[in-house]
Structure formats: C-alpha cells, structure tokens
Design a protein around this motif. Structure first.
Motif, PDB file in Angstrom:
ATOM      1  N   ALA A 150      20.608  35.092  11.809  1.00 26.09           N
ATOM      2  CA  ALA A 150      21.808  35.242  10.971  1.00 26.09           C
ATOM      3  C   ALA A 150      21.560  34.793   9.538  1.00 26.09           C
ATOM      4  N   TYR A 151      20.728  33.766   9.325  1.00 26.32           N
ATOM      5  CA  TYR A 151      20.545  33.268   7.965  1.00 26.32           C
ATOM      6  C   TYR A 151      19.810  34.258   7.071  1.00 26.32           C
ATOM      7  N   LEU A 152      19.180  35.269   7.663  1.00 25.36           N
ATOM      8  CA  LEU A 152      18.446  36.270   6.894  1.00 25.36           C
ATOM      9  C   LEU A 152      19.299  37.474   6.521  1.00 25.36           C
ATOM     10  N   ALA A 153      20.550  37.507   6.979  1.00 25.16           N
ATOM     11  CA  ALA A 153      21.444  38.609   6.637  1.00 25.16           C
ATOM     12  C   ALA A 153      21.944  38.444   5.202  1.00 25.16           C
ATOM     13  N   THR A 154      22.164  39.576   4.526  1.00 20.78           N
ATOM     14  CA  THR A 154      22.743  39.550   3.189  1.00 20.78           C
ATOM     15  C   THR A 154      23.728  40.699   3.039  1.00 20.78           C
ATOM     16  N   ALA A 155      24.642  40.529   2.088  1.00 22.64           N
ATOM     17  CA  ALA A 155      25.573  41.591   1.696  1.00 22.64           C
ATOM     18  C   ALA A 155      25.829  41.425   0.198  1.00 22.64           C
ATOM     19  N   THR A 156      24.745  41.374  -0.558  1.00 23.81           N
ATOM     20  CA  THR A 156      24.819  41.063  -1.984  1.00 23.81           C
ATOM     21  C   THR A 156      25.493  42.198  -2.755  1.00 23.81           C
ATOM     22  N   VAL A 157      26.372  41.810  -3.676  1.00 29.00           N
ATOM     23  CA  VAL A 157      27.182  42.766  -4.426  1.00 29.00           C
ATOM     24  C   VAL A 157      26.962  42.554  -5.923  1.00 29.00           C
ATOM     25  N   GLY A 158      26.817  43.642  -6.666  1.00 28.48           N
ATOM     26  CA  GLY A 158      26.692  43.532  -8.112  1.00 28.48           C
ATOM     27  C   GLY A 158      26.573  44.889  -8.765  1.00 28.48           C
ATOM     28  N   ARG A 159      26.397  44.870 -10.077  1.00 25.99           N
ATOM     29  CA  ARG A 159      26.086  46.090 -10.826  1.00 25.99           C
ATOM     30  C   ARG A 159      24.572  46.215 -10.856  1.00 25.99           C
ATOM     31  N   PHE A 160      24.050  47.141 -10.077  1.00 30.81           N
ATOM     32  CA  PHE A 160      22.607  47.256  -9.903  1.00 30.81           C
ATOM     33  C   PHE A 160      22.101  48.639 -10.289  1.00 30.81           C
ATOM     34  N   ARG A 161      20.881  48.649 -10.809  1.00 28.55           N
ATOM     35  CA  ARG A 161      20.126  49.891 -10.903  1.00 28.55           C
ATOM     36  C   ARG A 161      19.344  50.037  -9.605  1.00 28.55           C
ATOM     37  N   VAL A 162      19.452  51.188  -8.996  1.00 30.46           N
ATOM     38  CA  VAL A 162      18.856  51.396  -7.672  1.00 30.46           C
ATOM     39  C   VAL A 162      17.659  52.324  -7.784  1.00 30.46           C
TER      40      VAL A 162
END
Length: 469
Positions: free
Chosen positions: A226-238
């Motif tokens: 579980a500690y390796l999960a992410t749901a990072t949010v931002g203004r990103f260039r993909v």
C-alpha cells in the motif's frame, strides 16, 4: 526512497542464476480475540500499521479531488479473504469522514479508533471466506508526520497533491491493510479538474473529459504494498512511449521542472536495461516517472512502476529509485527493521552504475566512507537494526547497507555476487524477503560461511575494526 563494472561482473550480465530461498517469516500480530482481527500486523516499529485476520487481494479506488478546496471524495472496494473467524476487523484510515461501509453488499457497523476504522459485518466471516468491503469517505486529507519529522501521505501542492506513502501515508487517502506484508493489485479511477493530470501506478488505461473534469484510469496488475501506491495530481507535461523491451513508459513532469528533468529522463530506458542485465528481468509491465514541483517535501520515492520525485532528479537518484523496482517493490519487506534490503541495495546499484559509467569505483566509494571517524553518524547504529522508525531513512541504512553488499562482493567474487542478487530478485519476485533469508541464500550459493561478515557489517554497533570482509 532516494564506472565500469569490472570485467568479471560484465561477463556475468547475461548469465542467470539458480533460484532458492526459504519461506517468508512474518512478525506476530498484536493480540486479538479468536474472532476479531488484530489492530496491527505486529511490526515493532509501527505497531498499528496493517491489520490481522484477513488478506487483501485487490483494491478498486474511485477518487475525486479538487485542488482548489483540497477536498477528496473516495470509494474504496477491497476484495479480501478471511484468515480466521471474523466478527470484527480493522482497516487503517486516518482522518477523512466515513459515510458508509458495506461487507458483501450488506451495511456494516463501523466506528473510528484513532487511525483504525473498526468494521463489524452483519454476519460473521468464516476462515477462507472471500469478501468485499466497500468504504465511502470524504474530507481534506492531511499528511502524517513520520518519526523522523518528514511528511508522508497525501501532501497538498500549489496545483494538486504529491502522494507518497512510505512508511505510513497510504492511510491518509484510502482505507488499507497498510503493511508491506499484505500486497494486492489495484485499479484507480481518479477524477480531477480539466487541465490537471492524475497519475497512479501501473498501466495507463485512458482518460475521458466531461463537464470540465477529466477522469484517469490506471491498473497495477502486479502485487503492490500500500505504501507504494500513488495518485499524484498536478499540471503535468506527459510523455508516453514503449521501449524496445515492450515496457509502457508514462512520464509526467511539472513544467517548472521540465528543462532540468529532460536530460535525466532520457536515460530511463538505458538505466532499466542496465539494471535488468544485473538484477534479472524488469518485474513490471509499465515504467516511468512523476516529476513534481514540491519544494517542501525533500525526498523522492520508489512508487511502484513510476517513481515520484519532488523536483528534477539527478542521474544517481534515477538509478536508485529504478533499482527499488526490484529491491523494495517486487521483493518487499516483512518488517521495517529490514529496510536495508531496500535502501542498501538501491544505494549499491548507484555505486555499480557509477563504476561502469566512468566514475569512482564501488571500492573507492567504500573507502571514502570507511575513512570517516568512528564518531561519524555513519556508525550510529547497525543497518540490520536501526532501532526505531525514526532511523529507517538515516545514513547507516543506505550507506553502511551498501558497504555490507560491497563486503559480500569482495568475499565471494563478482560472479557469485551477481548470482546472489539475481536469485534473490527472481525467487522472491512479487513477494517478500527477510534479512535471514538473504544471508542464508548468499551462504548457500557461494558455499562459504558468511556469519562473521554479516554480523560485523549488519548487526554490530560502531565502526568495524578493519575494512576487510
């Protein structure tokens, strides 16, 4: 978290190794009655992390986040199996308001007890019963402060959130069995305002935009702590591409970090190829990086398949976090005391990479560290026993952990050393490992008694009297 290999090492890059290891040991769970799950997995450093009485096989997380108000709405569906009779069990969830809980689609009673969400199903669960628990929740997630003072969990940024969960933070944004002992697969459905990007683990399944909001879908098919999960949010260039080995790469970079990150991220495919030659096949279907602009965080994290950086990384950090995909992510801990198996290995990967690519040799790195006086913090505690959660990210775990591996390499020779690393990664792939298993494996594969070496470099306090293995 955040030089040429000698000829003998280079010659072994294409060679495989035998697979052998013993069963995984687990810490004893905190005491619970015969029909209630324990409120922790028994880890002495984080006694309430994880829970007893069940194993989770899959998390289906549906999230909606508004960076302006910092409100998170979530629905988590956990598929699990009871490992004992259960009239009650716990989930780890800190903060956030729980608005409903069901077990097998029947409403379940629930209450909060600190970081524990205590669930009482309508009908007791039999051992071996597969069940689903659904939790709906909302609120403003806040990071936890770890024993070393660093933030951990859902960390708000000026355009979204930097979501890094080691060691405790998963519980700040979804209900979990939050200990590495219980790994599971994941599906993520994350809705954010149009113009923001939500990046999670595994394979990108697509996105759709409607009513000024965009929903992103991700799937992590290989087991993950579980500690390796992410749901990072931002203004990103993909940036998206497929490597010649078939890995689906997804890089998300904050525009403020793009110029500095670009020359480093271009090395990602070659770094993964190099590490695959040393450690065995890359253990996942996807790869990539999340480079955020989060100046108050102060660290990077090996979030599974897609490491998370608080700013543009240097090449050494990229090598380090990528090496964790084998050591820490695919092969996970059974207790936090053994974190040198993550950080010492990733640090030594940096040494090997530098050695092979024209920099100082691993021996030179070792000698420079050994030259530090006995009063230096490097010798404050042995890496095999940091003593508490406060020390798990301290210098001895990383640097003296890497020194231990270098001593092992010197003692057994390059061919046997690489065979040990590859066998470790192969046999415990998608599972767990302990220090005792690693030391036993090393002895078995090289045919030598290594007790003295490991006792000196892993378990003995203070500076070893001699730099010889």
């Amino acid at each position: 978290m955040t030089a040429a290999v000698p000829v003998a090492v280079a010659a072994l890059l294409a060679a495989g190794g035998p697979a052998a290891a013993g069963p995984v040991g687990t810490p004893a769970a905190p005491t619970a009655s015969a029909t209630t799950g324990a409120p922790g997995a028994g880890d002495p450093y984080f006694p309430l992390a994880g829970n007893g009485g069940y194993d989770v096989s899959h998390y289906d997380l549906t999230l909606r986040y508004d960076p302006g108000s910092r409100r998170l709405d979530g629905t988590a569906v956990l598929t699990a199996r009871a490992t004992q009779p259960l009239t009650r069990f716990d989930l780890d969830l800190k903060g956030l308001k729980v608005t409903g809980v069901t077990v097998d689609h029947a409403r379940a009673a629930h209450r909060r007890d600190g970081q524990e969400l205590v669930v009482t199903p309508r009908t007791a669960l039999r051992p071996g019963h597969r069940f689903q628990v659904t939790v709906t929740y909302s609120g403003t997630p806040e990071p936890v402060t770890d024993p070393d003072g660093s933030p951990d969990g859902w960390i708000p940024t000026d355009d979204g959130a930097f979501v890094a969960g080691e060691p405790q933070g998963a519980m700040t944004w979804f209900p979990a069995n939050n200990h590495p002992l219980d790994k599971a697969t994941y599906d993520f459905t994350i809705t954010v305002p149009q113009g923001r990007t939500a990046v999670a683990n595994g394979v990108y399944l697509g996105s759709r935009t409607a009513h000024a909001r965009t929903t992103y879908r991700w799937r992590q098919s290989e087991p993950m702590a579980a500690y390796l999960a992410t749901a990072t949010v931002g203004r990103f260039r993909v940036e998206r591409y497929t490597t010649r080995d078939g890995l689906q790469v997804y890089n998300a970079v904050d525009p403020r970090e793009a110029t500095a990150a670009a020359p480093v991220l271009k090395h990602l495919p070659s770094v993964l190829e190099w590490e695959s030659r040393l450690f065995g096949p890359y253990p996942f279907r996807a790869a990539g990086a999340i480079v955020d602009h989060a100046p108050d965080v102060g660290y990077a994290l090996e979030t599974q398949t897609r490491p998370l950086y608080d700013s543009a990384p240097d090449l050494g950090t990229l090598v380090h976090e990528s090496a964790h995909q084998w050591f820490g992510d695919s092969v996970s801990l059974t207790r936090w005391q053994d974190i040198w198996l993550n950080e010492g290995f990733a640090t030594y990967a940096e040494w090997l990479y530098t050695e092979q690519h024209g920099g100082p040799s691993a021996q030179q790195e070792f000698d420079a560290l050994y030259a530090r006086p006995a009063s230096d913090g490097l010798w404050a505690f042995p890496p095999g026993d940091p003593g508490s959660g406060r020390n798990i990210f301290a210098t001895p775990v990383y640097a003296r952990g890497a020194m231990t591996l270098h001593q092992l390499r010197r003692a057994v020779g390059d061919p046997a050393f690489l065979r040990i690393l590859r066998t470790w990664a192969a046999y415990h792939r998608a599972g767990h490992g302990t220090t005792a298993q690693f030391t036993a494996l090393a002895e078995r594969l090289c045919g030598k008694d290594l007790d003295g070496l490991f006792r000196t470099w892993l378990d003995t306090r203070g500076k070893p009297a001699t730099p010889r293995p």
